[in-house]
Design a protein around this motif. Sequence first.
Motif, PDB file in Angstrom:
ATOM      1  N   GLU A  42      -3.354   9.737  -1.911  1.00 16.09           N
ATOM      2  CA  GLU A  42      -4.148   9.648  -3.300  1.00 16.09           C
ATOM      3  C   GLU A  42      -3.361   9.599  -4.516  1.00 16.09           C
ATOM      4  OE1 GLU A  42      -7.843  11.658  -3.502  1.00 16.09           O
ATOM      5  OE2 GLU A  42      -8.623  11.293  -1.667  1.00 16.09           O
ATOM      6  N   ALA A  43      -2.252  10.571  -4.366  1.00 15.93           N
ATOM      7  CA  ALA A  43      -1.591  10.445  -5.826  1.00 15.93           C
ATOM      8  C   ALA A  43      -0.615   9.153  -5.728  1.00 15.93           C
ATOM      9  CB  ALA A  43      -0.500  11.671  -5.600  1.00 15.93           C
ATOM     10  N   ALA A  44      -0.296   8.559  -4.497  1.00 18.61           N
ATOM     11  CA  ALA A  44       0.449   7.265  -4.373  1.00 18.61           C
ATOM     12  C   ALA A  44      -0.350   6.209  -4.395  1.00 18.61           C
ATOM     13  CB  ALA A  44       1.266   7.209  -2.922  1.00 18.61           C
ATOM     14  N   CYS A  45      -1.843   6.229  -4.607  1.00 16.68           N
ATOM     15  CA  CYS A  45      -2.694   5.038  -4.548  1.00 16.68           C
ATOM     16  C   CYS A  45      -2.343   4.084  -5.686  1.00 16.68           C
ATOM     17  CB  CYS A  45      -4.043   5.652  -4.470  1.00 16.68           C
ATOM     18  SG  CYS A  45      -5.277   4.500  -4.752  1.00 16.68           S
ATOM     19  N   PRO A  83       0.764  -1.295   0.012  1.00 17.02           N
ATOM     20  CA  PRO A  83       0.046  -0.112  -0.104  1.00 17.02           C
ATOM     21  C   PRO A  83       0.913   1.187   0.078  1.00 17.02           C
ATOM     22  CG  PRO A  83      -0.008  -0.888   2.323  1.00 17.02           C
ATOM     23  CD  PRO A  83       0.873  -1.859   1.407  1.00 17.02           C
ATOM     24  N   PHE A  84       1.010   1.894  -1.154  1.00 20.68           N
ATOM     25  CA  PHE A  84       1.913   2.826  -1.312  1.00 20.68           C
ATOM     26  C   PHE A  84       1.404   4.320  -0.552  1.00 20.68           C
ATOM     27  CE2 PHE A  84       3.661   0.258  -4.485  1.00 20.68           C
ATOM     28  CZ  PHE A  84       5.199   0.649  -4.456  1.00 20.68           C
ATOM     29  N   ILE A 119      -3.004   4.446   8.492  1.00 21.67           N
ATOM     30  CA  ILE A 119      -3.003   2.900   7.927  1.00 21.67           C
ATOM     31  C   ILE A 119      -4.481   2.998   7.234  1.00 21.67           C
ATOM     32  CG2 ILE A 119      -3.310   0.495   8.992  1.00 21.67           C
ATOM     33  CD1 ILE A 119      -2.186   1.908  11.646  1.00 21.67           C
ATOM     34  N   ILE A 120      -4.070   3.411   5.953  1.00 21.30           N
ATOM     35  CA  ILE A 120      -5.294   3.718   4.958  1.00 21.30           C
ATOM     36  C   ILE A 120      -6.067   2.547   4.478  1.00 21.30           C
ATOM     37  CG2 ILE A 120      -5.826   4.846   2.604  1.00 21.30           C
ATOM     38  CD1 ILE A 120      -3.606   6.530   3.365  1.00 21.30           C
TER      39      ILE A 120
END
Length: 494
Positions: free
Chosen positions: A102-105, A52-53, A63-64
Motif C-alpha cells: 500500500e505504501a508503494a501504491c 503496478p509498483f 499479483i495485486i
Amino acid sequence: MGKVTGFMEFERLEEGYEPADKRVRNYKEFVIGLTPEQAKVQGARCMDCGTPFCNNGCPVNNIIPDFNDLVYRGDWAEAITTLHSTNNFPEFTGRICPAPCEAACVANINGDAIGIKSIEHAIIDRAWAEGWVKPQAAARKTGKKVAVIGSGPAGLAAAQQLARAGHDVTVFEKNSRLGGLLRYGIPDFKLEKSHIDRRVAQMEAEGVVFKTSTLIGAMPTEGAGAKVTNDAKTVISAEELKAQFDAVVLAGGSEQSRDLPVPGRDLDGIHFAMEFLPQQNKVNAGDKLKGQLRADGKHVIVIGGGDTGSDCVGTSNRHGAASVTQFEVMPEPPVSENKSLTWPYWPIKLRTSSSHDEGCVREFAISTKEFVGDGKKGGKVTALKTVGVKFEGGKLVEIPGTEKEYKADLVLLAMGFTNPLAPVLEAFGVDKDARGNAKAGTDDLGGYKTNADKVFVAGDMRRGQSLVVWAIREGRQAAREVDRFLMGETTLPR
C-alpha cells in the motif's frame, strides 16, 4: 484494472474494529472485515497505472491489480487462485502484514492507497467459507526426503512447496504446538491460532509430516536465548538428521532477544517480551502454567516502540494493568510522510496501533539509565530512571536536565531480536555473517544454500528479524532451490 475512474469516484474504506472497551475483555480477533460489496468498491479503486509498483512493494510479489480486478468483477474463486499463486498463507498476511504494497501504491502518491490488505483478507476468508481451499497433493512422488527445521511461516511455506513438488517432507518443531512465532509471538487478538491449525491440516493432507516437541541440535544454556519457549522432549543431532534426509532447510526464527544491560537489570520483574507473550498464548490454548507473568494491577513499562512492544501493550491491557507506558529511544516521527520523498518506499511516520488505542502513554526520545529496586537483595523492580536523548553528530546523546523516574512493577523488554539461536547453526557447521545470521545468498542458482553439505536456510535465520511476508517469500524461494538441488531442475515458481 478495476473501474477506470474508480479511484476518483470512491474513497478508501478501512476495516472496522470492535470498541476498545469490549475487545480488551477477551483475546479474540476484533477486526471487522469488508463485506463483499465494500471489497468490490475497494477493488474498483485500483487504477490502470501502467506500472503496478505494488507488485514490487510486496515481498511475495502478489499479483495485486489482477485480484483487485477479479474482486471488482465478482470472480472470487479466480481471485483466490491468483492470490495463492504467490502467497501460501494470505490469512496470515491479510491480518498481520503492515502492507508495504500500500505504501508503494500509485494512488498513494497524492491520495489514499487502495485497501489491498483488506481485499486480501476478504478473499481468503471467503475462500475458506466457500470451501475453495483444498489440499493439493503431488501427482507423483520423487522419493527424496527433506527435513524442515521450524514451523513458522518460512518453514511452513518451504514445506508446502516441497511437498507439492513430490518430496517427502518432515517438519520439526521444538514446541508442543506448530506455528513458531506465529503461534507464540503474535497475540491471539491479532491472529487466532485456528488459522494455523487449518493450514496444518491442509498440509498433512498433502503429505507433510509434523513432529512437535523435537529439538534439532542444541539450545543455549544461558542468556536471552535460553529463555526462548521450548517444550522439547526429543533431541536429534544434526548428524543423525542429515543421515536420514536428502536435504535440510533451517527455517527457525530470530529468537535472540536484544537485552538492556544497565544497573539493576537483575531485579525481579524485568522480562523479555518473548517470555511474556508466549505464556498468554499458551494459557489461551488451554495450558496450565505455574507463575504466569501477568500485568494485573501493575504499572507496566514496555521498552521498545515496534510491533512486539505494541503486542505487550495490548496483552497488558487485557490483563488489567494499572497503567501502560511504552518507551521508544528514537524521536517521535511525523504523523504524515513527505510522499514526494519517500514513495514508493516504506515511510517512517507515526503509526498508532489498535493496542495503543486501548490505553497507553507513549514516550519518545527516551533512554533507560537504571532499574530501581525495593532495596532488598534480589528484590523487585519499583521504578526506572530515564533521560531524554537526541541525535547529534550522527549519534544519540543525552539531554542534560531531562532526567526522570517512572514507577514500574513490570518491565517488558521489546527491543527486537539480534540473531537466530547460535547452537542450532553451530550444530550443522553453518557459517554465520557479521550479525550472527546464517550466511547464504539468494542468487537464482545455488541460492539459500549454506556452506554445509545439503543444508539450506530461509527466513529470519538468514535475513534477520523481519516480516511474516518476507518469511513466506524466503520459504518459497528456498524450496525452489532445494528442489533444483535434488532433481537438477525445478518447476516451482520464483
